[in-house]
Design a protein around this motif. Structure first.
Motif, PDB file in Angstrom:
ATOM      1  N   ASP A  80       0.826  -1.209   0.000  1.00  0.00           N
ATOM      2  CA  ASP A  80       0.000   0.000   0.000  1.00  0.00           C
ATOM      3  C   ASP A  80       0.859   1.258   0.000  1.00  0.00           C
ATOM      4  O   ASP A  80       0.590   2.205  -0.737  1.00  0.00           O
ATOM      5  N   SER A  81       1.921   1.292   0.797  1.00  0.00           N
ATOM      6  CA  SER A  81       2.791   2.472   0.814  1.00  0.00           C
ATOM      7  C   SER A  81       3.595   2.574  -0.480  1.00  0.00           C
ATOM      8  O   SER A  81       3.928   3.673  -0.926  1.00  0.00           O
ATOM      9  N   PHE A  82       3.894   1.436  -1.095  1.00  0.00           N
ATOM     10  CA  PHE A  82       4.606   1.436  -2.377  1.00  0.00           C
ATOM     11  C   PHE A  82       3.765   2.122  -3.444  1.00  0.00           C
ATOM     12  O   PHE A  82       4.253   2.975  -4.184  1.00  0.00           O
ATOM     13  N   TRP A  83       2.482   1.759  -3.530  1.00  0.00           N
ATOM     14  CA  TRP A  83       1.605   2.392  -4.523  1.00  0.00           C
ATOM     15  C   TRP A  83       1.476   3.887  -4.225  1.00  0.00           C
ATOM     16  O   TRP A  83       1.538   4.711  -5.139  1.00  0.00           O
ATOM     17  N   LYS A  84       1.303   4.226  -2.957  1.00  0.00           N
ATOM     18  CA  LYS A  84       1.176   5.647  -2.576  1.00  0.00           C
ATOM     19  C   LYS A  84       2.437   6.421  -2.949  1.00  0.00           C
ATOM     20  O   LYS A  84       2.354   7.567  -3.392  1.00  0.00           O
ATOM     21  N   HIS A  85       3.586   5.815  -2.743  1.00  0.00           N
ATOM     22  CA  HIS A  85       4.867   6.448  -3.083  1.00  0.00           C
ATOM     23  C   HIS A  85       4.905   6.826  -4.570  1.00  0.00           C
ATOM     24  O   HIS A  85       5.543   7.809  -4.948  1.00  0.00           O
ATOM     25  N   HIS A  86       4.217   6.060  -5.392  1.00  0.00           N
ATOM     26  CA  HIS A  86       4.172   6.318  -6.835  1.00  0.00           C
ATOM     27  C   HIS A  86       2.945   7.133  -7.239  1.00  0.00           C
ATOM     28  O   HIS A  86       2.595   7.187  -8.417  1.00  0.00           O
ATOM     29  N   GLY A  87       2.299   7.765  -6.259  1.00  0.00           N
ATOM     30  CA  GLY A  87       1.175   8.652  -6.552  1.00  0.00           C
ATOM     31  C   GLY A  87      -0.124   7.938  -6.867  1.00  0.00           C
ATOM     32  O   GLY A  87      -1.015   8.501  -7.501  1.00  0.00           O
ATOM     33  N   LEU A  88      -0.254   6.695  -6.440  1.00  0.00           N
ATOM     34  CA  LEU A  88      -1.458   5.904  -6.711  1.00  0.00           C
ATOM     35  C   LEU A  88      -2.212   5.630  -5.413  1.00  0.00           C
ATOM     36  O   LEU A  88      -1.662   5.767  -4.315  1.00  0.00           O
ATOM     37  N   ASP A  89      -3.444   5.216  -5.546  1.00  0.00           N
ATOM     38  CA  ASP A  89      -4.267   4.846  -4.406  1.00  0.00           C
ATOM     39  C   ASP A  89      -3.698   3.581  -3.750  1.00  0.00           C
ATOM     40  O   ASP A  89      -3.152   2.717  -4.444  1.00  0.00           O
ATOM     41  N   ALA A  90      -3.831   3.467  -2.453  1.00  0.00           N
ATOM     42  CA  ALA A  90      -3.322   2.293  -1.729  1.00  0.00           C
ATOM     43  C   ALA A  90      -3.942   0.997  -2.250  1.00  0.00           C
ATOM     44  O   ALA A  90      -3.329  -0.065  -2.184  1.00  0.00           O
ATOM     45  N   ASP A  91      -5.139   1.074  -2.790  1.00  0.00           N
ATOM     46  CA  ASP A  91      -5.862  -0.098  -3.286  1.00  0.00           C
ATOM     47  C   ASP A  91      -5.553  -0.396  -4.761  1.00  0.00           C
ATOM     48  O   ASP A  91      -6.150  -1.286  -5.350  1.00  0.00           O
ATOM     49  N   PHE A  92      -4.621   0.339  -5.354  1.00  0.00           N
ATOM     50  CA  PHE A  92      -4.317   0.214  -6.780  1.00  0.00           C
ATOM     51  C   PHE A  92      -4.032  -1.226  -7.212  1.00  0.00           C
ATOM     52  O   PHE A  92      -4.596  -1.707  -8.189  1.00  0.00           O
ATOM     53  N   GLY A  93      -3.169  -1.922  -6.522  1.00  0.00           N
ATOM     54  CA  GLY A  93      -2.778  -3.276  -6.901  1.00  0.00           C
ATOM     55  C   GLY A  93      -3.942  -4.243  -6.904  1.00  0.00           C
ATOM     56  O   GLY A  93      -4.116  -5.033  -7.840  1.00  0.00           O
ATOM     57  N   ARG A  94      -4.758  -4.185  -5.868  1.00  0.00           N
ATOM     58  CA  ARG A  94      -5.911  -5.086  -5.773  1.00  0.00           C
ATOM     59  C   ARG A  94      -6.917  -4.788  -6.880  1.00  0.00           C
ATOM     60  O   ARG A  94      -7.444  -5.701  -7.506  1.00  0.00           O
ATOM     61  N   SER A  95      -7.166  -3.508  -7.131  1.00  0.00           N
ATOM     62  CA  SER A  95      -8.112  -3.130  -8.197  1.00  0.00           C
ATOM     63  C   SER A  95      -7.607  -3.586  -9.559  1.00  0.00           C
ATOM     64  O   SER A  95      -8.365  -4.133 -10.359  1.00  0.00           O
ATOM     65  N   LEU A  96      -6.322  -3.352  -9.813  1.00  0.00           N
ATOM     66  CA  LEU A  96      -5.750  -3.738 -11.103  1.00  0.00           C
ATOM     67  C   LEU A  96      -5.747  -5.248 -11.277  1.00  0.00           C
ATOM     68  O   LEU A  96      -6.107  -5.753 -12.343  1.00  0.00           O
TER      69      LEU A  96
END
Length: 115
Positions: A80-96
């Motif tokens: 979650d912090s990895f996605w946020k670090h790249h300017g994405l929502d914390a839920d990005f990976g699960r949604s994708l």
């Protein structure tokens, strides 16, 4: 009381499908994408669960280049912090992961139901 075990989703063709996509961080940091694309099994899956020493089911994968995949595991460890670090929502990976697996199933169904 006997509770039957649910069979895990394992699909080598799907992993190949994911590995043939572009890195999901390409648009956020296209200068930094390096190496082959790998199917990253989510640390916090949208479907099923994972335990100590177990990876998520194959439907819980996103495409990451070798560089980003290593950065996620080495530097962040927390998806979650990895996605946020790249300017994405914390839920990005699960949604994708969910979107990609549904797309794969639809394409697979269309491919096998051709006449």
């Amino acid at each position: 009381m006997f509770i039957p075990k649910k069979k895990k989703i394992k699909d080598k063709r799907y992993l190949q499908y994911v590995a043939n996509l572009s890195c999901c961080l390409e648009e956020q940091s296209h200068d930094w994408c390096q190496g082959v694309i790998q199917a990253h099994h989510l640390l916090r899956p949208y479907h099923g669960s994972r335990g100590m020493g177990m990876k998520a089911e194959d439907n819980n994968c996103v495409p990451l280049c070798q560089f980003h995949h290593a950065r996620l595991h080495d530097a962040h460890g927390n998806e979650d912090s990895f996605w946020k670090h790249h300017g994405l929502d914390a839920d990005f990976g699960r949604s994708l992961a969910k979107e990609l697996y549904e797309r794969y199933l639809n394409e697979k169904e269309r491919f096998f139901n051709r006449k």
